[in-house]
Design a protein around this motif. Structure first.
Motif, short mmCIF file in Angstrom:
data_model
loop_
_atom_site.label_atom_id
_atom_site.label_comp_id
_atom_site.label_asym_id
_atom_site.label_seq_id
_atom_site.Cartn_x
_atom_site.Cartn_y
_atom_site.Cartn_z
N LYS A 8 0.95 -1.23 0.12
CA LYS A 8 -0.02 -0.03 -0.14
C LYS A 8 0.82 1.27 0.08
O LYS A 8 1.51 1.59 0.96
CB LYS A 8 -1.00 -0.26 1.13
N VAL A 9 0.97 1.83 -1.06
CA VAL A 9 1.86 2.92 -1.35
C VAL A 9 1.87 4.07 -0.28
O VAL A 9 2.71 4.68 0.33
CB VAL A 9 1.73 3.58 -2.87
N ALA A 10 0.52 4.37 -0.13
CA ALA A 10 0.20 5.38 0.89
C ALA A 10 0.82 5.28 2.26
O ALA A 10 1.40 6.03 2.99
CB ALA A 10 -1.00 6.09 1.06
N ASP A 11 0.69 3.87 2.65
CA ASP A 11 0.95 3.36 4.14
C ASP A 11 2.56 3.31 3.99
O ASP A 11 3.62 3.92 5.19
CB ASP A 11 0.77 2.07 4.28
N LEU A 12 3.43 2.82 2.90
CA LEU A 12 4.63 2.87 2.86
C LEU A 12 5.43 4.22 2.78
O LEU A 12 6.57 4.08 3.52
CB LEU A 12 5.07 1.85 1.65
N ILE A 13 4.83 5.18 2.11
CA ILE A 13 5.67 6.31 2.15
C ILE A 13 5.03 7.45 3.32
O ILE A 13 5.41 8.73 3.50
CB ILE A 13 5.45 7.34 0.89
N GLY A 14 4.06 6.98 3.84
CA GLY A 14 3.55 7.82 5.04
C GLY A 14 2.71 9.20 4.60
O GLY A 14 2.49 10.07 5.40
N GLY A 24 9.37 7.84 -3.91
CA GLY A 24 9.35 6.83 -5.27
C GLY A 24 10.59 5.78 -4.99
O GLY A 24 10.33 4.63 -5.27
N GLN A 25 11.58 6.41 -4.58
CA GLN A 25 12.76 5.50 -4.27
C GLN A 25 12.37 4.41 -3.34
O GLN A 25 12.53 3.01 -3.35
CB GLN A 25 14.10 6.15 -4.07
N LYS A 26 11.62 4.82 -2.29
CA LYS A 26 11.35 4.02 -1.16
C LYS A 26 10.31 2.66 -1.89
O LYS A 26 10.69 1.61 -1.49
CB LYS A 26 10.30 4.75 0.01
N VAL A 27 9.28 3.06 -2.76
CA VAL A 27 8.48 2.11 -3.33
C VAL A 27 9.39 1.24 -4.22
O VAL A 27 9.20 -0.03 -4.26
CB VAL A 27 7.37 2.77 -4.19
N PHE A 28 10.25 1.84 -4.99
CA PHE A 28 11.12 1.00 -5.97
C PHE A 28 11.94 -0.01 -5.24
O PHE A 28 12.08 -1.20 -5.53
CB PHE A 28 12.03 2.10 -6.73
N ASP A 29 12.45 0.78 -4.08
CA ASP A 29 13.40 -0.55 -3.28
C ASP A 29 12.39 -1.74 -2.70
O ASP A 29 13.15 -2.73 -2.70
CB ASP A 29 14.29 0.21 -2.14
N LYS A 30 11.42 -1.24 -2.22
CA LYS A 30 10.61 -2.36 -1.68
C LYS A 30 10.21 -3.46 -3.00
O LYS A 30 10.14 -4.79 -2.77
CB LYS A 30 9.40 -1.79 -1.24
N ILE A 31 9.81 -2.87 -3.92
CA ILE A 31 9.35 -3.67 -4.99
C ILE A 31 10.44 -4.56 -5.60
O ILE A 31 10.45 -5.67 -5.89
CB ILE A 31 8.67 -2.85 -6.18
N GLU A 32 11.70 -3.76 -5.99
CA GLU A 32 12.75 -4.55 -6.47
C GLU A 32 13.20 -5.67 -5.55
O GLU A 32 13.34 -6.81 -6.14
CB GLU A 32 13.99 -3.54 -6.44
N GLN A 33 13.17 -5.85 -4.18
CA GLN A 33 13.56 -6.51 -3.36
C GLN A 33 12.62 -7.74 -3.40
O GLN A 33 13.06 -8.98 -3.50
CB GLN A 33 13.67 -5.93 -1.91
N VAL A 58 10.46 7.18 -10.84
CA VAL A 58 11.36 6.27 -9.79
C VAL A 58 10.77 5.01 -9.35
O VAL A 58 11.50 4.17 -9.34
CB VAL A 58 11.60 7.48 -8.54
N ALA A 59 9.47 5.05 -8.90
CA ALA A 59 9.01 3.79 -8.30
C ALA A 59 9.15 2.73 -9.17
O ALA A 59 9.14 1.43 -8.77
CB ALA A 59 7.51 4.24 -7.78
N ILE A 60 8.32 3.05 -10.29
CA ILE A 60 8.21 1.88 -11.41
C ILE A 60 9.14 1.75 -12.52
O ILE A 60 9.49 0.92 -13.08
CB ILE A 60 6.85 2.04 -11.83
N GLY A 61 9.13 3.25 -13.23
CA GLY A 61 10.15 3.18 -14.62
C GLY A 61 11.33 2.40 -14.22
O GLY A 61 11.60 1.98 -15.20
N GLN A 62 12.00 2.85 -13.21
CA GLN A 62 13.34 2.00 -12.60
C GLN A 62 13.48 0.72 -12.94
O GLN A 62 14.53 0.13 -13.12
CB GLN A 62 13.91 2.56 -11.30
N LEU A 63 12.09 -0.01 -12.69
CA LEU A 63 12.24 -1.35 -12.66
C LEU A 63 12.66 -2.11 -14.08
O LEU A 63 13.13 -3.00 -13.98
CB LEU A 63 10.93 -2.03 -12.51
N TYR A 64 12.34 -1.29 -15.15
CA TYR A 64 12.75 -1.58 -16.19
C TYR A 64 14.35 -1.58 -16.66
O TYR A 64 14.75 -2.41 -17.62
CB TYR A 64 12.11 -0.86 -17.44
#
Length: 118
Positions: A8-14, A24-33, A58-64
């Motif tokens: 839940k993005v809103a919970d993750l970033i507060g 966005g980087q916090k979300v990316f780091d979590k998804i990547e892991q 940052v959150a999703i585009g970087q995954l590529y």
């Protein structure tokens, strides 16, 4: 599919505001892991009141840059976006695929452009 993890993005970033690269980087780091661990990931934008392309880049585009399009498509689900925000995400993903498919050329062009301005 029992290992699906919901982020839940809103919970993750507060915050309900998805507007900063840092968040966005916090979300990316979590998804990547989670993707690296082979998990199925569902990203929920429920309770998000503002979303901008910088955050999505940052959150999703970087995954590529780390995963193939197939890996992302099979392991990642996005939910809770309005149709306008889905369009924004599609634009971000299209740009990320173009960029990461020819990263060196884009980076070289960027450097050349910036060096010409000095």
């Amino acid at each position: 599919m029992g290992d699906q993890i919901k982020i839940k993005v809103a919970d993750l970033i507060g915050s309900p505001l998805c507007i900063s690269a840092e968040d966005g980087q916090k979300v990316f780091d979590k998804i990547e892991q989670l993707l690296r661990a082979g998990k199925q990931v569902s990203i929920s934008f429920e309770n998000v009141s503002m979303l901008i392309s910088l955050f999505l880049n940052v959150a999703i585009g970087q995954l590529y840059g780390s995963f193939s399009e197939d890996e992302i498509r099979t392991q990642l689900k996005v939910e809770g976006l309005s149709s306008d925000d889905m369009e924004l995400l599609k634009h971000v993903v299209d740009n990320a695929k173009k960029y990461y498919s020819n990263k060196k050329s884009y980076d070289d062009a960027w450097l050349e452009e910036n060096n010409n301005e000095e």
